[in-house]
Motif scaffolding. Structure first.
Motif, PDB file in Angstrom:
ATOM      1  N   THR A  45       0.874  -1.195  -0.024  1.00 50.78           N
ATOM      2  CA  THR A  45       0.032  -0.200  -0.037  1.00 50.78           C
ATOM      3  C   THR A  45       0.959   0.962  -0.127  1.00 50.78           C
ATOM      4  O   THR A  45       1.661   1.514   0.901  1.00 50.78           O
ATOM      5  N   LEU A  46       0.828   1.884  -1.178  1.00 59.55           N
ATOM      6  CA  LEU A  46       1.891   3.102  -1.223  1.00 59.55           C
ATOM      7  C   LEU A  46       0.897   4.607  -0.875  1.00 59.55           C
ATOM      8  O   LEU A  46      -0.145   4.609  -1.299  1.00 59.55           O
ATOM      9  N   ILE A  47       1.533   5.145   0.153  1.00 58.46           N
ATOM     10  CA  ILE A  47       1.001   6.418   0.636  1.00 58.46           C
ATOM     11  C   ILE A  47       1.872   7.479  -0.083  1.00 58.46           C
ATOM     12  O   ILE A  47       3.215   7.537   0.783  1.00 58.46           O
ATOM     13  N   LEU A  48       1.581   8.246  -0.902  1.00 58.76           N
ATOM     14  CA  LEU A  48       2.182   9.300  -1.449  1.00 58.76           C
ATOM     15  C   LEU A  48       1.886  10.696  -0.948  1.00 58.76           C
ATOM     16  O   LEU A  48       0.671  10.994  -1.479  1.00 58.76           O
ATOM     17  N   ALA A  49       2.854  11.410  -0.106  1.00 60.85           N
ATOM     18  CA  ALA A  49       2.432  12.553   0.433  1.00 60.85           C
ATOM     19  C   ALA A  49       3.140  13.694  -0.141  1.00 60.85           C
ATOM     20  O   ALA A  49       4.143  13.712  -0.308  1.00 60.85           O
ATOM     21  N   ASP A  50       2.467  14.789  -0.531  1.00 59.98           N
ATOM     22  CA  ASP A  50       2.921  16.069  -0.994  1.00 59.98           C
ATOM     23  C   ASP A  50       1.959  17.233  -0.413  1.00 59.98           C
ATOM     24  O   ASP A  50       0.721  17.231  -0.703  1.00 59.98           O
ATOM     25  N   PRO A  51       2.469  18.105   0.487  1.00 61.73           N
ATOM     26  CA  PRO A  51       1.552  19.155   1.143  1.00 61.73           C
ATOM     27  C   PRO A  51       0.625  19.963   0.015  1.00 61.73           C
ATOM     28  O   PRO A  51      -0.421  20.145   0.260  1.00 61.73           O
ATOM     29  N   MET A  52       1.270  20.688  -0.933  1.00 60.73           N
ATOM     30  CA  MET A  52       0.420  21.306  -1.855  1.00 60.73           C
ATOM     31  C   MET A  52       0.515  20.701  -3.178  1.00 60.73           C
ATOM     32  O   MET A  52       1.376  20.334  -3.806  1.00 60.73           O
TER      33      MET A  52
ATOM     34  N   THR B 114       5.079  -2.747  -8.345  1.00 61.63           N
ATOM     35  CA  THR B 114       3.813  -2.403  -8.722  1.00 61.63           C
ATOM     36  C   THR B 114       2.761  -2.438  -7.314  1.00 61.63           C
ATOM     37  O   THR B 114       2.704  -3.255  -6.836  1.00 61.63           O
ATOM     38  N   PRO B 115       2.506  -1.262  -6.832  1.00 58.23           N
ATOM     39  CA  PRO B 115       1.800  -1.376  -5.350  1.00 58.23           C
ATOM     40  C   PRO B 115       0.447  -1.867  -5.766  1.00 58.23           C
ATOM     41  O   PRO B 115      -0.369  -1.722  -6.635  1.00 58.23           O
ATOM     42  N   LYS B 116      -0.342  -2.659  -4.493  1.00 61.89           N
ATOM     43  CA  LYS B 116      -1.529  -2.876  -4.693  1.00 61.89           C
ATOM     44  C   LYS B 116      -2.491  -2.063  -4.656  1.00 61.89           C
ATOM     45  O   LYS B 116      -3.540  -2.235  -5.400  1.00 61.89           O
ATOM     46  N   GLU B 117      -2.291  -0.934  -3.807  1.00 60.22           N
ATOM     47  CA  GLU B 117      -3.260  -0.008  -3.933  1.00 60.22           C
ATOM     48  C   GLU B 117      -2.353   1.454  -3.583  1.00 60.22           C
ATOM     49  O   GLU B 117      -1.200   1.446  -2.912  1.00 60.22           O
ATOM     50  N   ILE B 118      -2.871   2.587  -4.060  1.00 60.21           N
ATOM     51  CA  ILE B 118      -2.229   3.945  -3.905  1.00 60.21           C
ATOM     52  C   ILE B 118      -3.238   5.042  -3.241  1.00 60.21           C
ATOM     53  O   ILE B 118      -4.257   5.195  -3.690  1.00 60.21           O
ATOM     54  N   HIS B 119      -2.573   5.540  -2.257  1.00 61.52           N
ATOM     55  CA  HIS B 119      -3.325   6.772  -1.497  1.00 61.52           C
ATOM     56  C   HIS B 119      -2.502   8.022  -1.844  1.00 61.52           C
ATOM     57  O   HIS B 119      -1.365   7.889  -1.332  1.00 61.52           O
ATOM     58  N   LEU B 120      -3.082   9.163  -2.344  1.00 59.96           N
ATOM     59  CA  LEU B 120      -2.377  10.410  -2.480  1.00 59.96           C
ATOM     60  C   LEU B 120      -3.082  11.125  -1.171  1.00 59.96           C
ATOM     61  O   LEU B 120      -3.846  11.329  -1.009  1.00 59.96           O
ATOM     62  N   VAL B 121      -1.989  11.818  -0.654  1.00 52.21           N
ATOM     63  CA  VAL B 121      -2.403  12.740   0.621  1.00 52.21           C
ATOM     64  C   VAL B 121      -1.696  14.125   0.422  1.00 52.21           C
ATOM     65  O   VAL B 121      -0.620  14.353   0.053  1.00 52.21           O
TER      66      VAL B 121
END
Length: 219
Positions: A131-138, A157-164
């Motif tokens: 599970t990839l959590i990809l974080a960028d404040p702006m 290849t991630p199973k799932e992707i969450h952008l924050v």
């Protein structure tokens, strides 16, 4: 893409957003960083509701308790340098996650209103099936988020992707929506109306990296 705009419902999150926007309060760098971290904690809590869970038995001094715990192998990736406080907030909640870091910045050419995203540094664990959590404040134009994900592809290849993100512009949200799979989740504290001619979010808050860590020399 599943878009979760937390500003659509009133909560204590409103306080943290108002303080990072305020030209007087944001001058306190430590408070600015802490507010970004707190926003990361709120976003992480909401994101956790979308993860997978399994029933686990926990031994207490007086017996056994059963509880559902997350069953995801998480990799938390943040874009340096502005992403560090947000990363810390997420890591406060996903404290067993593996971590990845990447540097991405705007390189302005002769025309100050045009730029390309340059990726220079990358440290990343295996992403295959995780599970990839990809974080960028702006989330301004969305180009940094997309360029970062492209740089991560050789790691699996991630199973799932969450952008924050903390604050985004409608243009940036649309851009990532067109470049990520429809199963991707975007967790964002608030979405602003537009970008200015230089690609900065309006009303936004200014430069998150500079506010957190001090002004930098331009490339």
């Amino acid at each position: 893409m599943h878009i979760h705009n937390l500003s659509e419902k009133n909560s204590i999150l409103n306080t943290f957003i108002s303080e990072i926007r305020s030209v007087s309060i944001q001058k306190d760098r430590m408070r600015f960083r802490r507010n970004i971290e707190r926003i990361g904690e709120v976003l992480g809590y909401e994101l956790s509701k979308a993860l997978n869970y399994k029933l686990v038995s926990v031994e207490t001094p007086l017996g056994t308790s059963s509880i559902n715990l997350t069953d995801n192998t998480i990799v938390l990736c943040s874009i340096l340098r502005a992403g560090v406080p947000l990363h810390n907030g997420l890591l406060n909640y996903f404290d067993t996650a593996d971590n990845a870091f990447i540097s991405a910045y705007r390189h302005h050419k002769k025309n100050p209103e045009s730029f390309e995203i340059i990726v220079e540094y990358l440290a990343c664990p295996n992403l295959e099936g995780k599970t990839l959590i990809l974080a960028d404040p702006m989330l301004a134009t969305g180009q940094s988020m997309v360029a970062t994900f492209e740089a991560l592809k050789p790691f699996g290849t991630p199973k799932e992707i969450h952008l924050v993100s903390v604050i985004g512009a409608k243009e940036g949200v649309s851009f990532v929506e067109n470049h990520f799979d429809k199963t991707t989740h975007l967790w964002i504290a608030t979405i602003d109306e537009k970008l200015n001619e230089k690609g900065y979010i309006i009303p936004g808050l200014g430069d998150a990296g500079d506010l957190a860590f001090g002004e930098k020399l331009q490339h």
